[in-house]
Design a protein around this motif. Structure first.
Motif, PDB file in Angstrom:
ATOM      1  N   GLN A 133      52.975  65.459  61.328  1.00  0.00           N
ATOM      2  CA  GLN A 133      54.098  65.861  62.176  1.00  0.00           C
ATOM      3  C   GLN A 133      55.310  66.281  61.341  1.00  0.00           C
ATOM      4  OE1 GLN A 133      52.298  63.054  62.523  1.00  0.00           O
ATOM      5  NE2 GLN A 133      51.218  63.472  64.462  1.00  0.00           N
ATOM      6  N   THR A 134      55.593  65.536  60.278  1.00  0.00           N
ATOM      7  CA  THR A 134      56.709  65.920  59.411  1.00  0.00           C
ATOM      8  C   THR A 134      56.420  67.238  58.711  1.00  0.00           C
ATOM      9  OG1 THR A 134      57.417  63.635  59.050  1.00  0.00           O
ATOM     10  CG2 THR A 134      58.078  65.235  57.397  1.00  0.00           C
ATOM     11  N   ALA A 135      55.186  67.431  58.255  1.00  0.00           N
ATOM     12  CA  ALA A 135      54.813  68.697  57.612  1.00  0.00           C
ATOM     13  C   ALA A 135      55.005  69.865  58.575  1.00  0.00           C
ATOM     14  CB  ALA A 135      53.369  68.630  57.128  1.00  0.00           C
ATOM     15  N   GLN A 136      54.610  69.682  59.819  1.00  0.00           N
ATOM     16  CA  GLN A 136      54.758  70.751  60.813  1.00  0.00           C
ATOM     17  C   GLN A 136      56.230  71.025  61.113  1.00  0.00           C
ATOM     18  OE1 GLN A 136      52.307  68.917  63.775  1.00  0.00           O
ATOM     19  NE2 GLN A 136      50.421  69.885  63.051  1.00  0.00           N
ATOM     20  N   LYS A 137      57.043  69.976  61.124  1.00  0.00           N
ATOM     21  CA  LYS A 137      58.474  70.154  61.363  1.00  0.00           C
ATOM     22  C   LYS A 137      59.125  70.948  60.230  1.00  0.00           C
ATOM     23  CE  LYS A 137      61.205  66.596  60.925  1.00  0.00           C
ATOM     24  NZ  LYS A 137      61.871  65.294  61.189  1.00  0.00           N
ATOM     25  N   LEU A 138      58.745  70.659  58.994  1.00  0.00           N
ATOM     26  CA  LEU A 138      59.291  71.405  57.862  1.00  0.00           C
ATOM     27  C   LEU A 138      58.860  72.869  57.932  1.00  0.00           C
ATOM     28  CD1 LEU A 138      58.756  68.862  54.941  1.00  0.00           C
ATOM     29  CD2 LEU A 138      60.827  69.263  56.277  1.00  0.00           C
ATOM     30  N   ALA A 139      57.623  73.109  58.349  1.00  0.00           N
ATOM     31  CA  ALA A 139      57.121  74.480  58.448  1.00  0.00           C
ATOM     32  C   ALA A 139      57.891  75.283  59.494  1.00  0.00           C
ATOM     33  CB  ALA A 139      55.632  74.476  58.781  1.00  0.00           C
ATOM     34  N   GLN A 140      58.410  74.606  60.504  1.00  0.00           N
ATOM     35  CA  GLN A 140      59.212  75.285  61.516  1.00  0.00           C
ATOM     36  C   GLN A 140      60.599  75.650  60.990  1.00  0.00           C
ATOM     37  OE1 GLN A 140      59.166  72.467  64.735  1.00  0.00           O
ATOM     38  NE2 GLN A 140      57.056  72.944  65.329  1.00  0.00           N
ATOM     39  N   GLN A 141      61.039  74.946  59.940  1.00  0.00           N
ATOM     40  CA  GLN A 141      62.394  75.147  59.417  1.00  0.00           C
ATOM     41  C   GLN A 141      62.440  76.078  58.200  1.00  0.00           C
ATOM     42  OE1 GLN A 141      64.654  71.372  59.037  1.00  0.00           O
ATOM     43  NE2 GLN A 141      63.027  70.430  60.239  1.00  0.00           N
ATOM     44  N   TRP A 142      61.290  76.365  57.616  1.00  0.00           N
ATOM     45  CA  TRP A 142      61.267  77.204  56.416  1.00  0.00           C
ATOM     46  C   TRP A 142      60.145  78.224  56.540  1.00  0.00           C
ATOM     47  CZ3 TRP A 142      65.060  77.589  53.088  1.00  0.00           C
ATOM     48  CH2 TRP A 142      64.866  78.272  51.876  1.00  0.00           C
ATOM     49  N   LYS A 143      60.426  79.451  56.227  1.00  0.00           N
ATOM     50  CA  LYS A 143      59.498  80.537  56.498  1.00  0.00           C
ATOM     51  C   LYS A 143      58.186  80.415  55.735  1.00  0.00           C
ATOM     52  CE  LYS A 143      60.642  84.580  54.952  1.00  0.00           C
ATOM     53  NZ  LYS A 143      61.369  85.878  54.796  1.00  0.00           N
ATOM     54  N   ARG A 144      58.243  80.004  54.485  1.00  0.00           N
ATOM     55  CA  ARG A 144      57.036  79.959  53.655  1.00  0.00           C
ATOM     56  C   ARG A 144      56.819  78.528  53.161  1.00  0.00           C
ATOM     57  NH1 ARG A 144      57.293  83.641  48.791  1.00  0.00           N
ATOM     58  NH2 ARG A 144      55.013  83.486  48.930  1.00  0.00           N
ATOM     59  N   THR A 145      55.888  77.807  53.791  1.00  0.00           N
ATOM     60  CA  THR A 145      55.622  76.427  53.405  1.00  0.00           C
ATOM     61  C   THR A 145      54.125  76.180  53.312  1.00  0.00           C
ATOM     62  OG1 THR A 145      55.538  75.579  55.672  1.00  0.00           O
ATOM     63  CG2 THR A 145      57.687  75.602  54.602  1.00  0.00           C
ATOM     64  N   LEU A 146      53.771  75.267  52.428  1.00  0.00           N
ATOM     65  CA  LEU A 146      52.411  74.739  52.332  1.00  0.00           C
ATOM     66  C   LEU A 146      52.504  73.228  52.216  1.00  0.00           C
ATOM     67  CD1 LEU A 146      50.838  77.175  49.698  1.00  0.00           C
ATOM     68  CD2 LEU A 146      50.186  77.055  52.117  1.00  0.00           C
ATOM     69  N   ASP A 147      51.872  72.500  53.135  1.00  0.00           N
ATOM     70  CA  ASP A 147      51.695  71.078  52.894  1.00  0.00           C
ATOM     71  C   ASP A 147      50.416  70.960  52.072  1.00  0.00           C
ATOM     72  OD1 ASP A 147      50.849  71.826  55.807  1.00  0.00           O
ATOM     73  OD2 ASP A 147      49.578  70.084  55.382  1.00  0.00           O
ATOM     74  N   ALA A 148      50.538  70.376  50.892  1.00  0.00           N
ATOM     75  CA  ALA A 148      49.425  70.403  49.924  1.00  0.00           C
ATOM     76  C   ALA A 148      49.271  69.059  49.231  1.00  0.00           C
ATOM     77  CB  ALA A 148      49.662  71.506  48.896  1.00  0.00           C
ATOM     78  N   PRO A 149      48.966  67.996  50.001  1.00  0.00           N
ATOM     79  CA  PRO A 149      48.760  66.696  49.369  1.00  0.00           C
ATOM     80  C   PRO A 149      47.578  66.729  48.407  1.00  0.00           C
ATOM     81  CG  PRO A 149      47.976  66.666  51.632  1.00  0.00           C
ATOM     82  CD  PRO A 149      48.703  67.964  51.450  1.00  0.00           C
ATOM     83  N   VAL A 150      47.582  65.788  47.480  1.00  0.00           N
ATOM     84  CA  VAL A 150      46.581  65.798  46.413  1.00  0.00           C
ATOM     85  C   VAL A 150      45.800  64.496  46.398  1.00  0.00           C
ATOM     86  CG1 VAL A 150      48.035  67.321  45.034  1.00  0.00           C
ATOM     87  CG2 VAL A 150      48.112  64.847  44.624  1.00  0.00           C
ATOM     88  N   SER A 151      44.618  64.542  45.804  1.00  0.00           N
ATOM     89  CA  SER A 151      43.798  63.355  45.584  1.00  0.00           C
ATOM     90  C   SER A 151      43.329  63.369  44.141  1.00  0.00           C
ATOM     91  CB  SER A 151      42.597  63.354  46.537  1.00  0.00           C
ATOM     92  OG  SER A 151      41.763  62.237  46.298  1.00  0.00           O
ATOM     93  N   GLY A 152      43.241  62.189  43.568  1.00  0.00           N
ATOM     94  CA  GLY A 152      42.801  62.080  42.174  1.00  0.00           C
ATOM     95  C   GLY A 152      43.583  61.059  41.391  1.00  0.00           C
ATOM     96  N   GLY A 153      44.717  60.617  41.952  1.00  0.00           N
ATOM     97  CA  GLY A 153      45.498  59.577  41.309  1.00  0.00           C
ATOM     98  C   GLY A 153      46.142  60.010  40.006  1.00  0.00           C
ATOM     99  N   GLU A 154      46.680  59.030  39.301  1.00  0.00           N
ATOM    100  CA  GLU A 154      47.395  59.304  38.051  1.00  0.00           C
ATOM    101  C   GLU A 154      46.492  59.992  37.032  1.00  0.00           C
ATOM    102  OE1 GLU A 154      50.011  56.915  34.652  1.00  0.00           O
ATOM    103  OE2 GLU A 154      48.762  55.804  36.070  1.00  0.00           O
ATOM    104  N   LYS A 155      45.250  59.527  36.909  1.00  0.00           N
ATOM    105  CA  LYS A 155      44.348  60.136  35.927  1.00  0.00           C
ATOM    106  C   LYS A 155      44.069  61.585  36.289  1.00  0.00           C
ATOM    107  CE  LYS A 155      39.859  59.649  33.636  1.00  0.00           C
ATOM    108  NZ  LYS A 155      40.444  60.117  32.368  1.00  0.00           N
TER     109      LYS A 155
END
Length: 276
Positions: free
Chosen positions: A90-112
């Motif tokens: 929901q927060t990612a979608q809200k940011l996308a409504q406020q900025w023209k070019r957005t990507l929510d791009a969470p990552v997996s893999g940890g510190e290593k």
């Protein structure tokens, strides 16, 4: 590209360093000054000003929402905003409504994964913006896919944390079972890692878990936050995640018992306690 990078913590610092080594001009900012290969800014505004790409890598929704007004007030209107943080869809979608070019791009893999530049990246947004971000993703990750529109990356990350948390819980139970039965748990886990039970968690964590080495790569506190996102996402999608709910309770128990600063493999301590 000229990149403003906000959040130089356990994950963000090595990621920003990889971007510098890939030839990008990176200006970073964090609440605590840190040394890294790029330039360190005195404020969010200084870090994002004139950047082609603005990146955030922050702990949770409140931190992302706190810096976003500064980003929107000072970044170029055509800048691409990439949020590598794990937050609610929901927060990612809200940011996308406020900025023209957005990507929510969470990552997996940890510190290593961040240190080795082999992160998995799940992106939500437009195909055009994903294509523009590929040089960034290539510098910090090994697997990156566009999985849908705004917020989709966060739904996939919720699914990732659901699987990771459950895998840790089951591995913890397997260790407790084998040790209580008096068998060679190390040899047993080697066998499991070569069969259908094989997993990245078995590959990376079985030795440290057997040694009760819970130095944090990804803290229980953060996985607790993520399991809250999992349950909220499932509620929003109208689906049941009974194993996820049980895993969330185990993670919450770990935090309540004072293990929040330990690695999420410290679920083993909770499972051991249940068997005493």
């Amino acid at each position: 590209m000229k990149i403003g990078f906000i959040g130089l913590g356990i994950m963000g610092r090595p990621m920003a360093g990889h971007l510098v080594r890939a030839g990008h001009e990176v200006t970073g900012y964090d609440l605590s000054p840190v040394d890294f290969e790029g330039a360190f800014a005195g404020s969010v505004a200084e870090a994002v000003r004139d950047a082609d790409v603005v990146i955030t890598m922050l702990p949770a929704d409140p931190q992302v929402e706190a810096v976003f007004p500064e980003i929107s007030a000072n970044a170029r209107q055509d800048a691409l905003y990439i949020d590598f943080s794990t937050i609610t869809p929901q927060t990612a979608q809200k940011l996308a409504q406020q900025w023209k070019r957005t990507l929510d791009a969470p990552v997996s893999g940890g510190e290593k994964g961040a240190i080795d530049a082999v992160l998995s990246i799940m992106a939500g947004g437009s195909a055009a913006d994903f294509a523009a971000a590929e040089p960034v993703f290539a510098a910090v990750g090994r697997t990156y896919r566009l999985v849908g529109g705004p917020g989709s990356g966060q739904y996939v990350k919720a699914a990732n944390q659901l699987v990771v948390g459950g895998a840790y819980a089951l591995l913890a139970e397997a260790i407790v079972l084998m040790e209580a039965a008096g068998v060679d748990a190390a040899a047993g886990l080697d066998v499991l890692a070569g069969g259908l039970a094989a997993s990245r968690i078995l590959d990376l964590k079985r030795t440290s878990m057997l040694a009760r080495d819970f130095r944090p790569g990804f803290r229980i506190d953060l996985h607790h936050k993520d399991m809250g996102i999992v349950l909220d996402a499932a509620r929003g999608a109208g689906v049941a995640v009974p194993m996820g709910a049980l895993t969330a309770q185990l993670v919450a128990a770990a935090r309540a018992q004072g293990y929040g600063g330990l690695d999420h493999s410290a679920l083993l301590k909770v499972v051991e306690g249940l068997s005493r």
